[in-house]
Design a protein around this motif. Structure first.
Motif, PDB file in Angstrom:
ATOM      1  N   LEU A  54     -20.762 -24.648  49.623  1.00  0.00           N
ATOM      2  CA  LEU A  54     -20.295 -25.140  48.326  1.00  0.00           C
ATOM      3  C   LEU A  54     -18.826 -24.743  48.213  1.00  0.00           C
ATOM      4  O   LEU A  54     -18.508 -23.557  48.230  1.00  0.00           O
ATOM      5  N   LEU A  55     -17.950 -25.723  48.102  1.00  0.00           N
ATOM      6  CA  LEU A  55     -16.521 -25.458  48.270  1.00  0.00           C
ATOM      7  C   LEU A  55     -15.687 -25.984  47.114  1.00  0.00           C
ATOM      8  O   LEU A  55     -15.828 -27.139  46.694  1.00  0.00           O
ATOM      9  N   ASP A  56     -14.775 -25.140  46.640  1.00  0.00           N
ATOM     10  CA  ASP A  56     -13.759 -25.551  45.678  1.00  0.00           C
ATOM     11  C   ASP A  56     -12.499 -25.919  46.463  1.00  0.00           C
ATOM     12  O   ASP A  56     -12.147 -25.245  47.429  1.00  0.00           O
ATOM     13  N   LEU A  57     -11.820 -26.983  46.062  1.00  0.00           N
ATOM     14  CA  LEU A  57     -10.593 -27.374  46.751  1.00  0.00           C
ATOM     15  C   LEU A  57      -9.441 -26.432  46.438  1.00  0.00           C
ATOM     16  O   LEU A  57      -8.587 -26.171  47.284  1.00  0.00           O
ATOM     17  N   LYS A  58      -9.384 -25.921  45.209  1.00  0.00           N
ATOM     18  CA  LYS A  58      -8.263 -25.075  44.786  1.00  0.00           C
ATOM     19  C   LYS A  58      -8.600 -23.614  45.042  1.00  0.00           C
ATOM     20  O   LYS A  58      -9.187 -22.935  44.202  1.00  0.00           O
ATOM     21  N   ALA A  73     -14.496 -28.480  60.743  1.00  0.00           N
ATOM     22  CA  ALA A  73     -14.197 -28.304  62.160  1.00  0.00           C
ATOM     23  C   ALA A  73     -14.920 -27.088  62.735  1.00  0.00           C
ATOM     24  O   ALA A  73     -15.367 -27.104  63.885  1.00  0.00           O
ATOM     25  N   GLU A  74     -15.058 -26.031  61.914  1.00  0.00           N
ATOM     26  CA  GLU A  74     -15.742 -24.825  62.372  1.00  0.00           C
ATOM     27  C   GLU A  74     -17.250 -25.058  62.508  1.00  0.00           C
ATOM     28  O   GLU A  74     -17.881 -24.613  63.469  1.00  0.00           O
ATOM     29  N   LYS A  75     -17.839 -25.740  61.525  1.00  0.00           N
ATOM     30  CA  LYS A  75     -19.288 -25.954  61.498  1.00  0.00           C
ATOM     31  C   LYS A  75     -19.588 -27.420  61.161  1.00  0.00           C
ATOM     32  O   LYS A  75     -20.012 -27.756  60.047  1.00  0.00           O
ATOM     33  N   PRO A  76     -19.376 -28.335  62.106  1.00  0.00           N
ATOM     34  CA  PRO A  76     -19.560 -29.755  61.816  1.00  0.00           C
ATOM     35  C   PRO A  76     -20.987 -30.132  61.454  1.00  0.00           C
ATOM     36  O   PRO A  76     -21.220 -31.169  60.824  1.00  0.00           O
ATOM     37  N   GLU A  77     -21.951 -29.281  61.835  1.00  0.00           N
ATOM     38  CA  GLU A  77     -23.354 -29.604  61.554  1.00  0.00           C
ATOM     39  C   GLU A  77     -23.799 -29.155  60.170  1.00  0.00           C
ATOM     40  O   GLU A  77     -24.913 -29.486  59.731  1.00  0.00           O
ATOM     41  N   VAL A  78     -22.948 -28.402  59.460  1.00  0.00           N
ATOM     42  CA  VAL A  78     -23.324 -27.859  58.147  1.00  0.00           C
ATOM     43  C   VAL A  78     -22.742 -28.737  57.036  1.00  0.00           C
ATOM     44  O   VAL A  78     -21.535 -28.980  57.007  1.00  0.00           O
ATOM     45  N   PRO A  79     -23.576 -29.221  56.105  1.00  0.00           N
ATOM     46  CA  PRO A  79     -23.062 -30.050  55.014  1.00  0.00           C
ATOM     47  C   PRO A  79     -22.146 -29.265  54.081  1.00  0.00           C
ATOM     48  O   PRO A  79     -22.398 -28.085  53.805  1.00  0.00           O
ATOM     49  N   ILE A  80     -21.097 -29.919  53.618  1.00  0.00           N
ATOM     50  CA  ILE A  80     -20.152 -29.333  52.659  1.00  0.00           C
ATOM     51  C   ILE A  80     -20.226 -30.129  51.374  1.00  0.00           C
ATOM     52  O   ILE A  80     -19.994 -31.341  51.370  1.00  0.00           O
ATOM     53  N   LEU A  81     -20.557 -29.454  50.287  1.00  0.00           N
ATOM     54  CA  LEU A  81     -20.591 -30.086  48.973  1.00  0.00           C
ATOM     55  C   LEU A  81     -19.433 -29.532  48.158  1.00  0.00           C
ATOM     56  O   LEU A  81     -19.365 -28.336  47.886  1.00  0.00           O
ATOM     57  N   VAL A  82     -18.492 -30.390  47.786  1.00  0.00           N
ATOM     58  CA  VAL A  82     -17.315 -29.966  47.035  1.00  0.00           C
ATOM     59  C   VAL A  82     -17.646 -29.927  45.545  1.00  0.00           C
ATOM     60  O   VAL A  82     -18.186 -30.896  44.993  1.00  0.00           O
ATOM     61  N   VAL A  83     -17.344 -28.810  44.911  1.00  0.00           N
ATOM     62  CA  VAL A  83     -17.480 -28.670  43.456  1.00  0.00           C
ATOM     63  C   VAL A  83     -16.106 -28.253  42.961  1.00  0.00           C
ATOM     64  O   VAL A  83     -15.693 -27.106  43.112  1.00  0.00           O
ATOM     65  N   GLY A  88      -8.986 -37.634  39.415  1.00  0.00           N
ATOM     66  CA  GLY A  88      -8.674 -38.890  40.092  1.00  0.00           C
ATOM     67  C   GLY A  88      -9.857 -39.477  40.831  1.00  0.00           C
ATOM     68  O   GLY A  88     -10.707 -38.769  41.357  1.00  0.00           O
ATOM     69  N   GLU A  89      -9.896 -40.801  40.856  1.00  0.00           N
ATOM     70  CA  GLU A  89     -10.977 -41.523  41.510  1.00  0.00           C
ATOM     71  C   GLU A  89     -10.981 -41.279  43.017  1.00  0.00           C
ATOM     72  O   GLU A  89     -12.020 -41.335  43.665  1.00  0.00           O
ATOM     73  N   SER A  90      -9.800 -41.025  43.575  1.00  0.00           N
ATOM     74  CA  SER A  90      -9.708 -40.917  45.033  1.00  0.00           C
ATOM     75  C   SER A  90     -10.185 -39.562  45.566  1.00  0.00           C
ATOM     76  O   SER A  90     -10.422 -39.425  46.763  1.00  0.00           O
ATOM     77  N   ALA A  91     -10.319 -38.567  44.691  1.00  0.00           N
ATOM     78  CA  ALA A  91     -10.656 -37.224  45.162  1.00  0.00           C
ATOM     79  C   ALA A  91     -11.976 -37.199  45.917  1.00  0.00           C
ATOM     80  O   ALA A  91     -12.080 -36.603  47.001  1.00  0.00           O
ATOM     81  N   ALA A  92     -13.002 -37.849  45.360  1.00  0.00           N
ATOM     82  CA  ALA A  92     -14.310 -37.860  46.013  1.00  0.00           C
ATOM     83  C   ALA A  92     -14.246 -38.590  47.347  1.00  0.00           C
ATOM     84  O   ALA A  92     -14.819 -38.145  48.352  1.00  0.00           O
ATOM     85  N   PHE A 103     -19.249 -34.848  46.281  1.00  0.00           N
ATOM     86  CA  PHE A 103     -18.191 -34.301  45.427  1.00  0.00           C
ATOM     87  C   PHE A 103     -18.712 -34.249  43.995  1.00  0.00           C
ATOM     88  O   PHE A 103     -19.230 -35.246  43.467  1.00  0.00           O
ATOM     89  N   LEU A 104     -18.592 -33.073  43.382  1.00  0.00           N
ATOM     90  CA  LEU A 104     -18.979 -32.897  41.982  1.00  0.00           C
ATOM     91  C   LEU A 104     -17.838 -32.253  41.220  1.00  0.00           C
ATOM     92  O   LEU A 104     -17.150 -31.376  41.741  1.00  0.00           O
TER      93      LEU A 104
END
Length: 209
Positions: A54-58, A73-83, A88-92, A103-104
């Motif tokens: 679970l990842l924050d961009l900032k 790149a470190e763990k390509p097999e692990v899903p990343i869910l951005v919170v 902006g519409e383009s962020a997701a 993206f949430l």
């Protein structure tokens, strides 16, 4: 359901909120927390049976979508869910392009966040992205496919660092930095580091969100 979930966010209270959300959905999960991108990368390498990030961009150490790209790149097999609070519409769309599965926004209802976590934990490992439809998608996919070290070198170039500075900060020789730059330029099909930086910048790697 067992495994580890990594929560990467620089706000302790929000990390706590996400921890509670994970515990409600999957009480058997082991939780790891990180307040900086460097700490997230360390935890990513140390965690056993990592099931979700679970990842924050900032976050300190991250610019734009670099956190997604580096962790993917470190763990390509692990899903990343951005919170994230990114606007902006383009962020997701950009987040998914660099390797996130979803993206949430941080102001989403708790029930929405919990449902997204449950879906991410139940989903199959991420599959390779489909063939790019547009030239920009192809370049974005290429950037997302750089190795972790190549991404770190490219981000340092974006910051204006010279080879000597990059070598010092990453603990490698200048010759190794040059070799990585050669590989990066070949992959991005550019002729110099300035063009490589322009490509990365055009894809949002240095956008502040």
């Amino acid at each position: 359901m067992a495994g580890t979930v990594l929560i990467a966010d620089d706000h302790p209270l929000f990390r706590q909120a996400l921890s509670l959300a994970v515990q409600r959905v999957a009480p058997d999960m082991v939780l790891r927390e990180a307040g900086t991108l460097a700490a997230a990368l360390r935890s990513c390498g140390e965690a056993e049976d990592l099931r979700l990030i679970l990842l924050d961009l900032k976050m300190p150490g991250a610019v734009g979508y670099s956190g997604i790209a580096l962790l993917h790149a470190e763990k390509p097999e692990v899903p990343i869910l951005v919170v994230s609070s990114a606007e902006g519409e383009s962020a997701a769309q950009e987040a998914r392009a660099f390797g996130a599965i979803g993206f949430l926004r941080k102001d989403s209802d708790l029930s929405v966040i919990e449902a997204a976590i449950a879906r991410a934990l139940d989903s199959a490992p991420p599959t390779p992205a489909p063939a790019p439809a547009q030239p920009v998608d192809e370049v974005r996919q290429t950037v997302a496919g750089l190795t972790p070290t190549q991404l770190k070198v490219l981000l340092a170039v974006l910051e204006g660092q010279l080879n000597k500075q990059i070598a010092h900060s990453l603990g490698m020789s200048e010759a190794t930095v040059k070799a990585h730059m050669t590989a990066i330029m070949r992959k991005l099909d550019v002729r110099n580091r300035t063009q490589a930086a322009l490509v990365a910048r055009s894809l949002g790697l240095d956008l502040q969100h």
